[in-house]
Design a protein around this motif. Structure first.
Motif, PDB file in Angstrom:
ATOM      1  N   GLN A 349       0.821  -1.212   0.000  1.00 34.41           N
ATOM      2  CA  GLN A 349       0.000   0.000   0.000  1.00 34.41           C
ATOM      3  C   GLN A 349       0.858   1.267   0.000  1.00 34.41           C
ATOM      4  O   GLN A 349       0.538   2.240  -0.684  1.00 34.41           O
ATOM      5  CB  GLN A 349      -0.925   0.019   1.217  1.00 34.41           C
ATOM      6  CG  GLN A 349      -1.907   1.179   1.208  1.00 34.41           C
ATOM      7  CD  GLN A 349      -2.502   1.445   2.566  1.00 34.41           C
ATOM      8  OE1 GLN A 349      -1.793   1.505   3.562  1.00 34.41           O
ATOM      9  NE2 GLN A 349      -3.821   1.609   2.617  1.00 34.41           N
ATOM     10  N   THR A 353       0.145   3.696  -3.068  1.00 34.65           N
ATOM     11  CA  THR A 353      -0.510   4.954  -2.711  1.00 34.65           C
ATOM     12  C   THR A 353       0.171   6.143  -3.391  1.00 34.65           C
ATOM     13  O   THR A 353      -0.498   7.087  -3.843  1.00 34.65           O
ATOM     14  CB  THR A 353      -0.508   5.152  -1.180  1.00 34.65           C
ATOM     15  OG1 THR A 353      -1.263   4.106  -0.572  1.00 34.65           O
ATOM     16  CG2 THR A 353      -1.117   6.490  -0.806  1.00 34.65           C
ATOM     17  N   GLN A 356      -0.941   6.156  -6.911  1.00 37.15           N
ATOM     18  CA  GLN A 356      -2.314   6.660  -6.994  1.00 37.15           C
ATOM     19  C   GLN A 356      -2.335   8.187  -6.863  1.00 37.15           C
ATOM     20  O   GLN A 356      -3.054   8.872  -7.596  1.00 37.15           O
ATOM     21  CB  GLN A 356      -3.173   6.041  -5.885  1.00 37.15           C
ATOM     22  CG  GLN A 356      -3.484   4.564  -6.082  1.00 37.15           C
ATOM     23  CD  GLN A 356      -4.245   4.004  -4.892  1.00 37.15           C
ATOM     24  OE1 GLN A 356      -3.693   3.845  -3.812  1.00 37.15           O
ATOM     25  NE2 GLN A 356      -5.517   3.730  -5.087  1.00 37.15           N
ATOM     26  N   MET A 423      -7.371  -2.096   4.013  1.00 36.33           N
ATOM     27  CA  MET A 423      -7.275  -2.612   2.645  1.00 36.33           C
ATOM     28  C   MET A 423      -8.649  -2.632   1.966  1.00 36.33           C
ATOM     29  O   MET A 423      -8.768  -2.389   0.751  1.00 36.33           O
ATOM     30  CB  MET A 423      -6.678  -4.028   2.648  1.00 36.33           C
ATOM     31  CG  MET A 423      -5.262  -4.108   3.172  1.00 36.33           C
ATOM     32  SD  MET A 423      -4.098  -3.054   2.275  1.00 36.33           S
ATOM     33  CE  MET A 423      -3.367  -2.155   3.635  1.00 36.33           C
ATOM     34  N   SER A 426      -9.294   0.827   0.899  1.00 39.73           N
ATOM     35  CA  SER A 426      -8.421   1.111  -0.239  1.00 39.73           C
ATOM     36  C   SER A 426      -9.015   0.567  -1.533  1.00 39.73           C
ATOM     37  O   SER A 426      -8.980   1.237  -2.578  1.00 39.73           O
ATOM     38  CB  SER A 426      -7.035   0.493  -0.007  1.00 39.73           C
ATOM     39  OG  SER A 426      -6.421   1.034   1.138  1.00 39.73           O
ATOM     40  N   GLU A 430     -10.274   2.934  -4.664  1.00 42.51           N
ATOM     41  CA  GLU A 430      -9.650   2.779  -5.976  1.00 42.51           C
ATOM     42  C   GLU A 430     -10.676   2.395  -7.034  1.00 42.51           C
ATOM     43  O   GLU A 430     -10.605   2.854  -8.188  1.00 42.51           O
ATOM     44  CB  GLU A 430      -8.550   1.721  -5.909  1.00 42.51           C
ATOM     45  CG  GLU A 430      -7.867   1.406  -7.231  1.00 42.51           C
ATOM     46  CD  GLU A 430      -7.155   2.604  -7.853  1.00 42.51           C
ATOM     47  OE1 GLU A 430      -6.779   2.516  -9.043  1.00 42.51           O
ATOM     48  OE2 GLU A 430      -6.969   3.622  -7.153  1.00 42.51           O
ATOM     49  N   LEU A 448      -7.746   9.402  -0.280  1.00 39.76           N
ATOM     50  CA  LEU A 448      -6.806   8.384   0.197  1.00 39.76           C
ATOM     51  C   LEU A 448      -6.604   8.455   1.710  1.00 39.76           C
ATOM     52  O   LEU A 448      -6.090   7.504   2.311  1.00 39.76           O
ATOM     53  CB  LEU A 448      -5.443   8.552  -0.491  1.00 39.76           C
ATOM     54  CG  LEU A 448      -5.382   8.344  -2.007  1.00 39.76           C
ATOM     55  CD1 LEU A 448      -3.971   8.609  -2.506  1.00 39.76           C
ATOM     56  CD2 LEU A 448      -5.818   6.933  -2.372  1.00 39.76           C
ATOM     57  N   GLN A 451      -8.162   5.547   4.356  1.00 37.05           N
ATOM     58  CA  GLN A 451      -7.477   4.252   4.408  1.00 37.05           C
ATOM     59  C   GLN A 451      -6.138   4.367   5.119  1.00 37.05           C
ATOM     60  O   GLN A 451      -5.733   3.459   5.863  1.00 37.05           O
ATOM     61  CB  GLN A 451      -7.285   3.705   2.995  1.00 37.05           C
ATOM     62  CG  GLN A 451      -6.364   4.538   2.112  1.00 37.05           C
ATOM     63  CD  GLN A 451      -6.600   4.288   0.638  1.00 37.05           C
ATOM     64  OE1 GLN A 451      -7.736   4.315   0.160  1.00 37.05           O
ATOM     65  NE2 GLN A 451      -5.538   4.038  -0.109  1.00 37.05           N
ATOM     66  N   LEU A 452      -5.436   5.498   4.916  1.00 39.86           N
ATOM     67  CA  LEU A 452      -4.148   5.694   5.572  1.00 39.86           C
ATOM     68  C   LEU A 452      -4.324   5.901   7.073  1.00 39.86           C
ATOM     69  O   LEU A 452      -3.499   5.448   7.872  1.00 39.86           O
ATOM     70  CB  LEU A 452      -3.420   6.885   4.950  1.00 39.86           C
ATOM     71  CG  LEU A 452      -3.066   6.746   3.463  1.00 39.86           C
ATOM     72  CD1 LEU A 452      -2.450   8.032   2.935  1.00 39.86           C
ATOM     73  CD2 LEU A 452      -2.119   5.575   3.236  1.00 39.86           C
ATOM     74  N   ASP A 521      -7.637  -1.895  -7.775  1.00 40.15           N
ATOM     75  CA  ASP A 521      -8.624  -2.312  -6.768  1.00 40.15           C
ATOM     76  C   ASP A 521      -8.608  -3.820  -6.575  1.00 40.15           C
ATOM     77  O   ASP A 521      -8.818  -4.322  -5.457  1.00 40.15           O
ATOM     78  CB  ASP A 521     -10.025  -1.826  -7.156  1.00 40.15           C
ATOM     79  CG  ASP A 521     -10.426  -2.242  -8.567  1.00 40.15           C
ATOM     80  OD1 ASP A 521      -9.531  -2.455  -9.414  1.00 40.15           O
ATOM     81  OD2 ASP A 521     -11.639  -2.343  -8.831  1.00 40.15           O
ATOM     82  N   TYR A 524      -5.901  -4.699  -4.171  1.00 41.23           N
ATOM     83  CA  TYR A 524      -6.314  -4.479  -2.779  1.00 41.23           C
ATOM     84  C   TYR A 524      -7.252  -5.576  -2.284  1.00 41.23           C
ATOM     85  O   TYR A 524      -7.162  -6.016  -1.135  1.00 41.23           O
ATOM     86  CB  TYR A 524      -6.985  -3.111  -2.646  1.00 41.23           C
ATOM     87  CG  TYR A 524      -6.008  -1.959  -2.565  1.00 41.23           C
ATOM     88  CD1 TYR A 524      -5.000  -1.942  -1.603  1.00 41.23           C
ATOM     89  CD2 TYR A 524      -6.085  -0.879  -3.448  1.00 41.23           C
ATOM     90  CE1 TYR A 524      -4.104  -0.887  -1.520  1.00 41.23           C
ATOM     91  CE2 TYR A 524      -5.200   0.182  -3.368  1.00 41.23           C
ATOM     92  CZ  TYR A 524      -4.210   0.168  -2.404  1.00 41.23           C
ATOM     93  OH  TYR A 524      -3.316   1.209  -2.319  1.00 41.23           O
TER      94      TYR A 524
END
Length: 550
Positions: A349, A353, A356, A423, A426, A430, A448, A451-452, A521, A524
């Protein structure tokens, strides 16, 4: 004569005065100065290295992510090697100082690649990779040498300096305070680099950004060296990690020997393999579990001299206590392996990331654009904030309600669940982003953040839980090595993430160089499936594990 005696007495008093100043809090500022400088440089380079490889060296996006995964993996595996070298041969100061100088050399070399035009390829004329000129052999060589030196330098100095700093204190509470400040400084410096330094690299130039990293490394090395006269001298005492290898070798050498039921047939000692200090005899633990390794402590005729004394051969005979410690570590390994598969999705990730973010709308107002490499700072911020909340609010409330403190394995389990949820988010984000791309709409990079944040909160649970668990459960002789197990775990996870991404690219079309044409995606969702299976494996391991030393 009296004058000579007085002079000698004065010199002795001065020597005693200098010796009394060694160690303790007087050495503290020098370690903090070093970790601040090196952490700023390490995060300033590592956090934006993917972007640098793509934009300045015309390396394709997925290949750049693979390179960075190897760099991070190497940096986290090297502390184990550095610890063995420090314990067995050179001492912590020599290893920490040498590797920090190597980091400085690598940082300077990387700065030169950004400054001297002949050391990097010409920039692409447009967004099409067809017109991009790849680096020459010399340009690749200089780039990779700088990356290797950076990996060795920052990886070898980090935990070695931390161990040396903790060794300056006698009291456990002082050691704990030192570690708190050490890691607090690490997080603050890393956060500053992931925001300020990376912004400079993206907007004011790579040579200036990397130059700041080189200066920070130089200042860190100078500060660390200037405190040398305040550090306690230490001598290499042998590595407990090598002792584990000796136990395995000694067991294999005696694989034909039959185990005895007599206590006196086993070797008991207070220190390393092959020593002859005898304590109260205690036999190895009974039962079939790992009985094979009891052979390492079995005394045979080949282990005795002509006068009946024991030969000092560290690769043929080990003590009962060392074999028992070896068995304890084997019992922990299944849980440790589950944490490798916990860290692998996080490693994937962290790279994806950034890719992304490069393909998303990073504008924050009309005049500011979030650097793609700075997005990962959200994990650090969320981890730091939730650690405070966990320590001051959540854990005290839990203790008040239940009368108990959560065990380390419970905290790690919560971290597993939150990482899997991260995840899932994420994958959903995505999937939504790709739908918007197909109608020519750019999604904001702020999508984003959730998810982080989830992954960061998960780290607040499982990372301290793992440090506590390994430190409590490892044998006394391997307390220092227990903390390095976390670094080794992260290193292996990044290598596994590299292999997994490579396999996905070979088997599917999910990860093309242009991720807008791929199916990230699905990657993930694959990580969600692996995470769920790994969580079940973790539950089985944790249920069957019995705590010791608690």
């Amino acid at each position: 004569m009296d004058g000579k005696v007085e002079a000698s007495s004065k010199e002795a008093d001065e020597s005693l005065s200098i010796g009394s100043k060694r160690g303790g809090w007087i050495s503290f500022p020098f370690f903090i100065g070093m970790v601040a400088g090196l952490s700023l440089a390490s995060a300033g380079i590592g956090g934006n290295l993917i972007v640098y490889l793509i934009k300045e060296f015309n390396i394709k996006s997925i290949n750049a992510a693979q390179i960075v995964n190897v760099v991070v993996g190497s940096s986290n595996l090297l502390p184990i090697i550095a610890a063995i070298l420090a314990d067995s041969f050179f001492g912590s100061f020599s290893v920490a100082f040498t590797t920090s100088c190597v980091a400085l050399l690598g940082t300077i070399l990387l700065t030169l690649t950004a400054t001297i035009n002949s050391l990097k390829p010409h920039p692409c004329s447009n967004d099409s990779s067809i017109t991009c000129i790849p680096p020459t052999g010399i340009q690749y060589t200089v780039l990779y040498i700088s990356i290797v030196l950076i990996s060795i330098g920052f990886g070898g100095s980090r935990f070695t300096a931390a161990s040396l700093g903790a060794n300056q204190f006698d009291k456990l509470e002082d050691q704990g305070t030192f570690f708190n400040w050490f890691f607090f400084t690490f997080y603050v410096a890393s956060g500053a680099a992931l925001t300020g330094v990376i912004y400079i690299e993206d907007n004011l130039g790579w040579s200036l950004g990397f130059g700041i990293c080189a200066v920070a490394t130089f200042v860190g090395v100078v500060v660390f060296l200037s405190g040398y006269r305040f550090y306690r001298a230490e001598k290499p005492q042998g590595s407990a990690v090598l002792d584990l290898g000796r136990i395995f070798v000694a067991s294999v050498r005696k694989w034909k020997c039959k185990l005895s039921s007599r206590v006196e047939d086993y070797y008991v000692s207070s220190s390393g393999c092959g020593d002859s200090m005898i304590e109260v005899p205690t036999p190895p633990t009974p039962g079939k579990r790992l009985r094979f390794f009891n052979r390492a402590t079995l005394i045979t005729d080949a282990d005795l001299k002509s006068d009946g004394s024991i030969k000092k051969s560290s690769w043929k005979l080990c003590t009962v206590q060392q074999v028992e410690d070896f068995k304890k570590i084997f019992g922990i390994l299944p849980l440790w392996s589950s944490s490798i598969f916990l860290a692998t999705p996080i490693a994937i990730q962290s790279s994806v990331t950034v890719l992304q973010a490069l393909a998303m709308d990073r504008s924050l107002g009309p005049h500011f654009k979030i650097p793609a490499g700075s997005v990962s700072v959200i994990v650090i911020i969320s981890t730091s904030i939730f650690l405070t909340f966990l320590d001051r609010v959540l854990l005290p409330c839990w203790h008040k309600i239940t009368g108990k403190t959560p065990m380390p394995l419970q905290r790690i389990g919560v971290g597993h669940v939150l990482t899997v949820l991260g995840m899932v988010v994420s994958a959903l984000v995505e999937s939504k982003r790709l739908k918007l791309v197909h109608v020519h709409v750019e999604m904001s990079v702020l999508w984003l953040f959730p998810q982080l944040v989830l992954v960061g909160i998960g780290e607040a649970f499982h990372f301290p839980g793992q440090v506590t668990f390994y430190y409590q459960q490892f044998p006394q002789s391997l307390k220092i090595t227990s903390t390095a197990m976390i670094s080794m775990l992260i290193g292996i996870a990044f290598y596994l993430s590299t292999a997994l991404i490579d396999q996905v690219r070979r088997s599917t079309d999910w990860l093309p160089d242009e991720i807008n044409h791929g199916k990230v995606d699905n990657v993930y969702w694959m990580l969600v499936m692996f995470g769920a299976i790994n969580f079940v494996y973790y539950l089985l391991c944790s249920i069957s594990y019995k705590y010791e030393n608690v």
